[in-house]
Design a protein around this motif. Sequence first.
Motif, PDB file in Angstrom:
ATOM      1  N   PHE A   1       0.834  -1.205   0.000  1.00 38.43           N
ATOM      2  CA  PHE A   1       0.000   0.000   0.000  1.00 38.43           C
ATOM      3  C   PHE A   1       0.862   1.247   0.000  1.00 38.43           C
ATOM      4  CE2 PHE A   1       1.087  -0.460   4.386  1.00 38.43           C
ATOM      5  CZ  PHE A   1       1.014   0.800   4.956  1.00 38.43           C
ATOM      6  N   GLN A   2       0.253   2.342  -0.387  1.00 43.91           N
ATOM      7  CA  GLN A   2       0.809   3.686  -0.279  1.00 43.91           C
ATOM      8  C   GLN A   2      -0.326   4.562   0.216  1.00 43.91           C
ATOM      9  OE1 GLN A   2       4.240   5.236  -1.952  1.00 43.91           O
ATOM     10  NE2 GLN A   2       4.289   3.643  -0.415  1.00 43.91           N
ATOM     11  N   CYS A   3      -0.016   5.536   1.058  1.00 40.97           N
ATOM     12  CA  CYS A   3      -1.088   6.389   1.555  1.00 40.97           C
ATOM     13  C   CYS A   3      -0.579   7.750   1.985  1.00 40.97           C
ATOM     14  CB  CYS A   3      -1.816   5.729   2.723  1.00 40.97           C
ATOM     15  SG  CYS A   3      -0.851   5.601   4.241  1.00 40.97           S
ATOM     16  N   SER A   4      -1.526   8.645   2.034  1.00 34.06           N
ATOM     17  CA  SER A   4      -1.384   9.911   2.718  1.00 34.06           C
ATOM     18  C   SER A   4      -2.477   9.829   3.774  1.00 34.06           C
ATOM     19  CB  SER A   4      -1.618  11.065   1.750  1.00 34.06           C
ATOM     20  OG  SER A   4      -1.615  12.280   2.453  1.00 34.06           O
ATOM     21  N   CYS A   5      -2.105   9.400   4.980  1.00 30.96           N
ATOM     22  CA  CYS A   5      -3.129   9.036   5.955  1.00 30.96           C
ATOM     23  C   CYS A   5      -2.597   9.160   7.383  1.00 30.96           C
ATOM     24  CB  CYS A   5      -3.621   7.619   5.695  1.00 30.96           C
ATOM     25  SG  CYS A   5      -2.350   6.337   5.814  1.00 30.96           S
ATOM     26  N   CYS A   6      -3.511   8.987   8.319  1.00 27.68           N
ATOM     27  CA  CYS A   6      -3.152   9.029   9.737  1.00 27.68           C
ATOM     28  C   CYS A   6      -2.454   7.726  10.146  1.00 27.68           C
ATOM     29  CB  CYS A   6      -4.391   9.266  10.591  1.00 27.68           C
ATOM     30  SG  CYS A   6      -5.533   7.871  10.645  1.00 27.68           S
ATOM     31  N   GLY A   7      -1.900   7.730  11.336  1.00 24.78           N
ATOM     32  CA  GLY A   7      -1.183   6.563  11.829  1.00 24.78           C
ATOM     33  C   GLY A   7      -2.047   5.329  11.987  1.00 24.78           C
ATOM     34  N   VAL A   8      -3.280   5.505  12.445  1.00 23.06           N
ATOM     35  CA  VAL A   8      -4.156   4.348  12.642  1.00 23.06           C
ATOM     36  C   VAL A   8      -4.486   3.696  11.301  1.00 23.06           C
ATOM     37  CG1 VAL A   8      -6.432   3.618  13.439  1.00 23.06           C
ATOM     38  CG2 VAL A   8      -5.088   5.186  14.813  1.00 23.06           C
ATOM     39  N   SER A   9      -4.737   4.500  10.272  1.00 20.46           N
ATOM     40  CA  SER A   9      -4.998   3.941   8.939  1.00 20.46           C
ATOM     41  C   SER A   9      -3.756   3.234   8.402  1.00 20.46           C
ATOM     42  CB  SER A   9      -5.440   5.033   7.970  1.00 20.46           C
ATOM     43  OG  SER A   9      -6.719   5.506   8.309  1.00 20.46           O
ATOM     44  N   MET A  10      -2.588   3.837   8.627  1.00 17.80           N
ATOM     45  CA  MET A  10      -1.347   3.212   8.166  1.00 17.80           C
ATOM     46  C   MET A  10      -1.121   1.875   8.867  1.00 17.80           C
ATOM     47  SD  MET A  10       2.545   4.637   8.033  1.00 17.80           S
ATOM     48  CE  MET A  10       2.119   5.839   6.798  1.00 17.80           C
ATOM     49  N   ALA A  11      -1.322   1.843  10.172  1.00 19.38           N
ATOM     50  CA  ALA A  11      -1.143   0.599  10.917  1.00 19.38           C
ATOM     51  C   ALA A  11      -2.144  -0.456  10.442  1.00 19.38           C
ATOM     52  CB  ALA A  11      -1.304   0.846  12.411  1.00 19.38           C
ATOM     53  N   SER A  12      -3.377  -0.048  10.198  1.00 16.03           N
ATOM     54  CA  SER A  12      -4.405  -0.987   9.719  1.00 16.03           C
ATOM     55  C   SER A  12      -4.013  -1.592   8.377  1.00 16.03           C
ATOM     56  CB  SER A  12      -5.753  -0.280   9.588  1.00 16.03           C
ATOM     57  OG  SER A  12      -6.192   0.166  10.834  1.00 16.03           O
ATOM     58  N   ALA A  13      -3.540  -0.755   7.462  1.00 13.46           N
ATOM     59  CA  ALA A  13      -3.135  -1.251   6.149  1.00 13.46           C
ATOM     60  C   ALA A  13      -1.912  -2.159   6.256  1.00 13.46           C
ATOM     61  CB  ALA A  13      -2.850  -0.086   5.209  1.00 13.46           C
ATOM     62  N   SER A  14      -0.991  -1.809   7.119  1.00 13.04           N
ATOM     63  CA  SER A  14       0.205  -2.615   7.323  1.00 13.04           C
ATOM     64  C   SER A  14      -0.165  -4.007   7.840  1.00 13.04           C
ATOM     65  CB  SER A  14       1.132  -1.901   8.313  1.00 13.04           C
ATOM     66  OG  SER A  14       2.282  -2.657   8.593  1.00 13.04           O
ATOM     67  N   ILE A  15      -1.033  -4.046   8.835  1.00 14.03           N
ATOM     68  CA  ILE A  15      -1.477  -5.335   9.388  1.00 14.03           C
ATOM     69  C   ILE A  15      -2.257  -6.125   8.342  1.00 14.03           C
ATOM     70  CG2 ILE A  15      -3.000  -6.394  11.101  1.00 14.03           C
ATOM     71  CD1 ILE A  15      -2.183  -4.002  12.966  1.00 14.03           C
ATOM     72  N   MET A  16      -3.144  -5.443   7.603  1.00 10.79           N
ATOM     73  CA  MET A  16      -3.945  -6.121   6.587  1.00 10.79           C
ATOM     74  C   MET A  16      -3.070  -6.766   5.515  1.00 10.79           C
ATOM     75  SD  MET A  16      -6.540  -4.627   3.716  1.00 10.79           S
ATOM     76  CE  MET A  16      -5.152  -3.829   2.936  1.00 10.79           C
ATOM     77  N   THR A  17      -2.060  -6.041   5.027  1.00  8.76           N
ATOM     78  CA  THR A  17      -1.229  -6.608   3.965  1.00  8.76           C
ATOM     79  C   THR A  17      -0.459  -7.829   4.451  1.00  8.76           C
ATOM     80  OG1 THR A  17       0.580  -5.037   4.408  1.00  8.76           O
ATOM     81  CG2 THR A  17      -1.012  -4.444   2.677  1.00  8.76           C
ATOM     82  N   GLU A  18      -0.061  -7.808   5.715  1.00  7.82           N
ATOM     83  CA  GLU A  18       0.597  -8.999   6.271  1.00  7.82           C
ATOM     84  C   GLU A  18      -0.366 -10.176   6.341  1.00  7.82           C
ATOM     85  OE1 GLU A  18       4.242  -7.931   9.154  1.00  7.82           O
ATOM     86  OE2 GLU A  18       2.282  -7.866  10.105  1.00  7.82           O
ATOM     87  N   ARG A  19      -1.584  -9.908   6.776  1.00  4.82           N
ATOM     88  CA  ARG A  19      -2.568 -10.979   6.995  1.00  4.82           C
ATOM     89  C   ARG A  19      -3.074 -11.609   5.705  1.00  4.82           C
ATOM     90  NH1 ARG A  19      -5.064 -10.796  12.406  1.00  4.82           N
ATOM     91  NH2 ARG A  19      -3.238 -10.399  13.680  1.00  4.82           N
ATOM     92  N   VAL A  20      -3.269 -10.812   4.645  1.00  2.65           N
ATOM     93  CA  VAL A  20      -3.870 -11.366   3.419  1.00  2.65           C
ATOM     94  C   VAL A  20      -2.865 -12.050   2.509  1.00  2.65           C
ATOM     95  CG1 VAL A  20      -5.771  -9.706   3.458  1.00  2.65           C
ATOM     96  CG2 VAL A  20      -3.760  -9.243   2.034  1.00  2.65           C
ATOM     97  N   THR A  21      -1.590 -11.735   2.656  1.00  3.03           N
ATOM     98  CA  THR A  21      -0.584 -12.360   1.793  1.00  3.03           C
ATOM     99  C   THR A  21      -0.563 -13.868   2.041  1.00  3.03           C
ATOM    100  OG1 THR A  21       0.740 -10.349   1.752  1.00  3.03           O
ATOM    101  CG2 THR A  21       1.861 -12.392   1.154  1.00  3.03           C
ATOM    102  N   GLY A  22      -0.739 -14.615   0.959  1.00  2.00           N
ATOM    103  CA  GLY A  22      -0.759 -16.076   1.030  1.00  2.00           C
ATOM    104  C   GLY A  22      -2.159 -16.666   1.098  1.00  2.00           C
ATOM    105  N   LEU A  23      -3.168 -15.821   1.244  1.00  2.00           N
ATOM    106  CA  LEU A  23      -4.541 -16.314   1.311  1.00  2.00           C
ATOM    107  C   LEU A  23      -5.181 -16.375  -0.067  1.00  2.00           C
ATOM    108  CD1 LEU A  23      -6.039 -14.312   4.330  1.00  2.00           C
ATOM    109  CD2 LEU A  23      -5.128 -16.645   4.330  1.00  2.00           C
ATOM    110  N   GLU A  24      -6.140 -17.297  -0.207  1.00  2.00           N
ATOM    111  CA  GLU A  24      -6.982 -17.290  -1.401  1.00  2.00           C
ATOM    112  C   GLU A  24      -7.875 -16.054  -1.310  1.00  2.00           C
ATOM    113  OE1 GLU A  24      -9.018 -20.995  -1.746  1.00  2.00           O
ATOM    114  OE2 GLU A  24      -7.170 -22.100  -2.145  1.00  2.00           O
ATOM    115  N   ILE A  25      -8.282 -15.544  -2.465  1.00  2.00           N
ATOM    116  CA  ILE A  25      -9.082 -14.322  -2.505  1.00  2.00           C
ATOM    117  C   ILE A  25     -10.326 -14.435  -1.632  1.00  2.00           C
ATOM    118  CG2 ILE A  25     -10.443 -12.810  -3.987  1.00  2.00           C
ATOM    119  CD1 ILE A  25      -8.329 -13.323  -6.158  1.00  2.00           C
ATOM    120  N   ALA A  26     -11.028 -15.557  -1.702  1.00  2.00           N
ATOM    121  CA  ALA A  26     -12.254 -15.728  -0.911  1.00  2.00           C
ATOM    122  C   ALA A  26     -11.956 -15.634   0.583  1.00  2.00           C
ATOM    123  CB  ALA A  26     -12.918 -17.056  -1.242  1.00  2.00           C
TER     124      ALA A  26
END
Length: 85
Positions: free
Chosen positions: A57-82
């Motif tokens: 991800f890339q953003c111009s955002c607050c810290g909470v949004s950045m942390a959320s995106a950071s955690i999300m990208t870690e969690r979804v990597t390796g998962l099936e889309i569904a």
Amino acid sequence: MADSPYDDLIMDHIRNARNYRVPGDATGKGNGLNPLCGDDMTVYVRVESGVIRDAAFQCSCCGVSMASASIMTERVTGLEIAAAK
């Protein structure tokens, strides 16, 4: 206010955001803008055979949004889309 593991997790992802980059081999991307606060974020994925092989991800955002995106990208990597949905 006492520190909690949640606080430590969020602060770590704010200070050391994972996957904050634009990958050169993304197969899809999505952009979102929150008009109330001004957060603007683009999420990138590389999908192969229905599996998310990379997320960033890339953003111009607050810290909470950045942390959320950071955690999300870690969690979804390796998962099936569904499963990621």
